[in-house]
Design an enzyme around this catalytic site. Structure first.
Site, PDB file in Angstrom:
ATOM      1  N   ASP A 245      39.123  47.248   4.112  1.00  0.00           N
ATOM      2  CA  ASP A 245      37.797  48.120   4.800  1.00  0.00           C
ATOM      3  C   ASP A 245      38.571  49.396   5.245  1.00  0.00           C
ATOM      4  O   ASP A 245      39.656  49.407   5.801  1.00  0.00           O
ATOM      5  CB  ASP A 245      37.632  47.309   5.822  1.00  0.00           C
ATOM      6  CG  ASP A 245      35.971  47.156   6.301  1.00  0.00           C
ATOM      7  OD1 ASP A 245      35.549  48.239   6.413  1.00  0.00           O
ATOM      8  OD2 ASP A 245      35.704  46.247   6.420  1.00  0.00           O
TER       9      ASP A 245
ATOM     10  N   ASP B 102      33.399  51.868   5.785  1.00  0.00           N
ATOM     11  CA  ASP B 102      32.700  51.631   6.655  1.00  0.00           C
ATOM     12  C   ASP B 102      31.692  52.896   7.288  1.00  0.00           C
ATOM     13  O   ASP B 102      32.229  53.977   7.417  1.00  0.00           O
ATOM     14  CB  ASP B 102      33.678  51.070   7.893  1.00  0.00           C
ATOM     15  CG  ASP B 102      32.804  50.697   9.132  1.00  0.00           C
ATOM     16  OD1 ASP B 102      32.179  49.764   8.982  1.00  0.00           O
ATOM     17  OD2 ASP B 102      32.951  51.432  10.121  1.00  0.00           O
TER      18      ASP B 102
ATOM     19  N   GLU C 271      28.979  51.357   2.868  1.00  0.00           N
ATOM     20  CA  GLU C 271      28.150  50.674   3.555  1.00  0.00           C
ATOM     21  C   GLU C 271      26.920  51.619   3.632  1.00  0.00           C
ATOM     22  O   GLU C 271      26.818  52.532   4.744  1.00  0.00           O
ATOM     23  CB  GLU C 271      28.682  50.241   5.205  1.00  0.00           C
ATOM     24  CG  GLU C 271      27.796  49.683   5.882  1.00  0.00           C
ATOM     25  CD  GLU C 271      28.100  49.432   7.267  1.00  0.00           C
ATOM     26  OE1 GLU C 271      28.834  50.330   7.546  1.00  0.00           O
ATOM     27  OE2 GLU C 271      27.700  48.699   7.955  1.00  0.00           O
TER      28      GLU C 271
ATOM     29  N   HIS D 263      29.360  40.067   7.847  1.00  0.00           N
ATOM     30  CA  HIS D 263      29.661  39.728   9.241  1.00  0.00           C
ATOM     31  C   HIS D 263      28.871  40.466  10.261  1.00  0.00           C
ATOM     32  O   HIS D 263      29.274  40.285  11.625  1.00  0.00           O
ATOM     33  CB  HIS D 263      31.382  40.129   9.184  1.00  0.00           C
ATOM     34  CG  HIS D 263      31.330  41.872   9.154  1.00  0.00           C
ATOM     35  ND1 HIS D 263      30.871  42.284   8.123  1.00  0.00           N
ATOM     36  CD2 HIS D 263      31.608  42.741  10.093  1.00  0.00           C
ATOM     37  CE1 HIS D 263      31.231  43.649   8.116  1.00  0.00           C
ATOM     38  NE2 HIS D 263      31.420  43.892   8.960  1.00  0.00           N
ATOM     39  N   ASP D 264      28.231  41.130   9.914  1.00  0.00           N
ATOM     40  CA  ASP D 264      27.050  42.045  10.999  1.00  0.00           C
ATOM     41  C   ASP D 264      25.820  41.140  11.008  1.00  0.00           C
ATOM     42  O   ASP D 264      24.917  41.773  11.634  1.00  0.00           O
ATOM     43  CB  ASP D 264      26.740  43.463  10.256  1.00  0.00           C
ATOM     44  CG  ASP D 264      28.106  44.113  10.744  1.00  0.00           C
ATOM     45  OD1 ASP D 264      28.965  43.915  11.353  1.00  0.00           O
ATOM     46  OD2 ASP D 264      28.327  45.135  10.022  1.00  0.00           O
TER      47      ASP D 264
HETATM   48  C1  NOJ Z   1      30.008  48.500  10.492  1.00  0.00           C
HETATM   49  C2  NOJ Z   1      30.609  47.077  10.273  1.00  0.00           C
HETATM   50  O1  NOJ Z   1      30.377  46.457   9.272  1.00  0.00           O
HETATM   51  C3  NOJ Z   1      30.477  46.766  11.790  1.00  0.00           C
HETATM   52  O2  NOJ Z   1      31.157  45.348  12.040  1.00  0.00           O
HETATM   53  C4  NOJ Z   1      31.286  47.743  12.904  1.00  0.00           C
HETATM   54  O3  NOJ Z   1      30.753  47.251  13.978  1.00  0.00           O
HETATM   55  C5  NOJ Z   1      30.555  49.092  12.568  1.00  0.00           C
HETATM   56  N1  NOJ Z   1      30.538  49.627  11.265  1.00  0.00           N
HETATM   57  C6  NOJ Z   1      31.489  50.100  13.184  1.00  0.00           C
HETATM   58  O4  NOJ Z   1      32.675  50.137  12.647  1.00  0.00           O
END
Ligand code: NOJ
Length: 549
Positions: A89, A191, A247, A323-324
């Site tokens: 990541d 990210d 992302e 994970h989000d």
């Molecule tokens: C996206 C990530 O997937 C998330 O988990 C994170 O909180 C934010 N970016 C900030 O880095």
């Protein structure tokens, strides 16, 4: 096939309640048994963990709870031996406020790191309005008295945004990428990359700002393209077989190809959130939550539209959760005792028959479900906590409604520890887990799933074998939607070299019928999630099947 692994919650080997690298190494045979090609590891670099590793204080060191660089080398060697690639990541948009760069930057405007970040000098008045996604007051600017200026933080106040306009910062980031590539990693998940460049004229945000205007007010796409091209020139082009995935949830559909068209030398792939957006998603308007679970037709349109986009160029990705977001079976399937298993298998039949890189999120392969915390004190995630307290200042009702929404949508739902067996804490840790284990672990765990030939886990393995064995069709073959207007079922064919497979998926908990116009007389069943599946267009609740035609 990529397996997304959240290291904090995967396997603790030293009893501190936090998953670690040695824990992953101990589980490599299990991971190999899934037939995956690569693992994307959520952040493992040194971090004070305000946002669980997305706030990095040293990009070249391992987070102390996760182990040492020797542990990392051992993990990588174990993966190489099993032919599994590692994707890191890469947190590009911000560092931790505890990174040495920021410590220097905040000490004086003359510090050499001051321009590694974005600042608004106080003598120019109040900074232009920007909301923060994670801040307690939702404000993305925070005053720093030593420099008499405000620093920008789109995420939490402990995640100051890096200034990519500064070539010195860019070169630091490229050197960090080389450091990990030289160690032998095979790629990066970028990210929040659309925010790495900003329009530093800071145009005023409209009062009716909507999520689709994100790139305009938070990013600067022209400069992002320049930086990605430069990143290829200076780093990625110098290595072979490096994979990138951005992302890309905020990238408008019309702009996607500009990033992933191979002629542009930017990214290999990116991922979008469109399926999640219609099937239940937190909205940025604090507390609002939309869901339209019945909308299978909408999902079909999304899948077909993206497939069309990548018909001749570029390559797609597909995932159900990460994970989000909350657990796939709770969100898209049905996690009741009657349907958890068939609906999870149905979702995997969908995921692993797509013309795209599929991402499996850890724990989904055993059908882990949302934990559904009741009280705000139970939550770890700063996003849920901070939004809750902002809403509480407005009204108790709003805060309570948000809490209810978070039972379905909070990120903590997918971050609870991996359930390995029915011993204490599901075999995740001998200590106190950093986040509670889902109480359903005596029933939902890897060991139980290993023993049951009809488990979700064994189904995933079968699907994964099918995908590899029929790679020409299931990975690369043409996709065609059938019975598109049917509101219950999703039916499509995949074909290549004169061979055709038919995929039938019932997304609802009721019987359904599909009219495909296909002659089923020679259809041969390859896999299904029920006993006695017959090819006649009738599907039982959450039934899924793949036939060879
Ligand atoms: C996206 C990530 O997937 C998330 O988990 C994170 O909180 C934010 N970016 C900030 O880095």
């Amino acid at each position: 096939m990529v397996y997304q692994l959240y290291p904090r919650s995967f396997q603790d080997s030293d009893g501190d309640g936090v998953g670690d690298l040695n824990g992953i190494t101990q589980r490599l045979d299990y991971l190999q048994s899934l037939g995956i090609d690569a693992i994307w590891l959520n952040p493992i670099c040194a971090s004070p963990n305000d946002d669980n590793g997305y706030d990095i204080s040293d990009y070249r060191a391992i987070m102390k709870e996760m182990g040492t660089m020797q542990d990392f080398d051992a993990l990588l060697a174990g993966m190489k031996k099993r032919n599994i690639k590692l994707i890191m990541d890469l947190v590009l948009n911000h560092s931790s406020d505890e990174h040495d760069w920021f410590k220097g930057a905040k000490s004086s405007r003359d510090n050499k790191y001051y321009n590694y970040y974005h600042w608004w000098p106080a003598e120019k008045g109040t900074p232009p309005k920007r909301y923060s996604l994670f801040d307690e007051e939702a404000n993305a600017w925070r005053y720093n008295s030593a420099t008499k200026s405000y620093y920008l933080h789109y995420f939490s106040r402990k995640q100051p945004d890096l200034n990519w306009e500064n070539p010195a910062l860019r070169n630091e980031m490229y050197a960090i990428m080389k450091f990990w590539l030289d160690k032998g990693v095979s790629g990066f998940r970028l990210d929040a990359f659309p925010f790495m460049a900003k329009d530093t004229s800071w145009p005023a945000m409209p009062a009716d700002f909507t999520n689709d205007q994100f790139v305009r007010y938070y990013g600067a796409d022209k400069k992002v393209h320049d930086y990605l091209k430069e990143m290829n020139e200076k780093v990625l082009d110098k290595y072979t077989d490096v994979y990138t995935v951005g992302e890309g949830g905020v990238i408008p559909f019309s702009k996607v190809m500009d990033y992933v068209n191979e002629d542009n030398h930017e990214l290999n792939t990116l991922y979008h959130d469109e399926i999640g957006n219609i099937w239940g998603r937190d909205s940025l308007d604090l507390g609002e939550y939309k869901t339209d679970r019945k909308n299978v037709t909408g999902v079909k349109q999304i899948v077909s539209k993206w497939d069309e986009k990548f018909r001749n160029k570029g390559w797609n990705t597909v995932y159900l959760t990460n994970h989000d977001q909350s657990r796939a079976v709770s969100r898209y399937g049905n996690d009741s005792p009657a349907y958890r298993i068939p609906s999870a298998k149905m979702l995997y039949t969908f995921l692993l028959t797509q013309r795209a890189v599929p991402y499996i999120y850890n724990g989904d392969e055993i059908g882990m479900t949302n934990i559904r915390f009741k009280n705000i004190e139970q939550y770890n995630d700063l996003q849920t906590r901070n939004r809750y307290y902002i809403l509480l200042k407005e009204s108790k009702e709003k805060a309570e409604a948000y809490l209810l929404n978070q039972q379905e949508l909070s990120r903590d739902n997918s971050r609870t520890p991996m359930q390995w067996n029915n011993s204490a804490n599901a075999g995740f840790t001998g200590g106190n887990p950093w986040l509670p284990v889902n109480p359903n672990y005596p029933e939902v765990n890897v060991e139980a799933a290993e023993k049951d030939k009809n488990s979700i886990l064994n189904y995933v393995r079968q699907m994964s074998r099918l995908r590899h064995d029929r790679k020409d069709i299931l990975v690369y073959g043409k996709y065609s939607l059938l019975d598109g207007a049917n509101p219950d079922v999703f039916v499509y064919t995949r074909e290549s070299g004169g061979k055709k497979l038919l995929v039938l998926l019932n997304f609802h908990g009721t019987n359904a019928v599909t009219n495909t116009g296909i002659d089923f007389s020679k259809a041969k069943l390859l896999i299904s999630n029920y006993e006695n599946t017959v090819a006649d267009g009738h599907l039982r609740p959450y039934e899924a099947a793949v036939f060879e035609l």
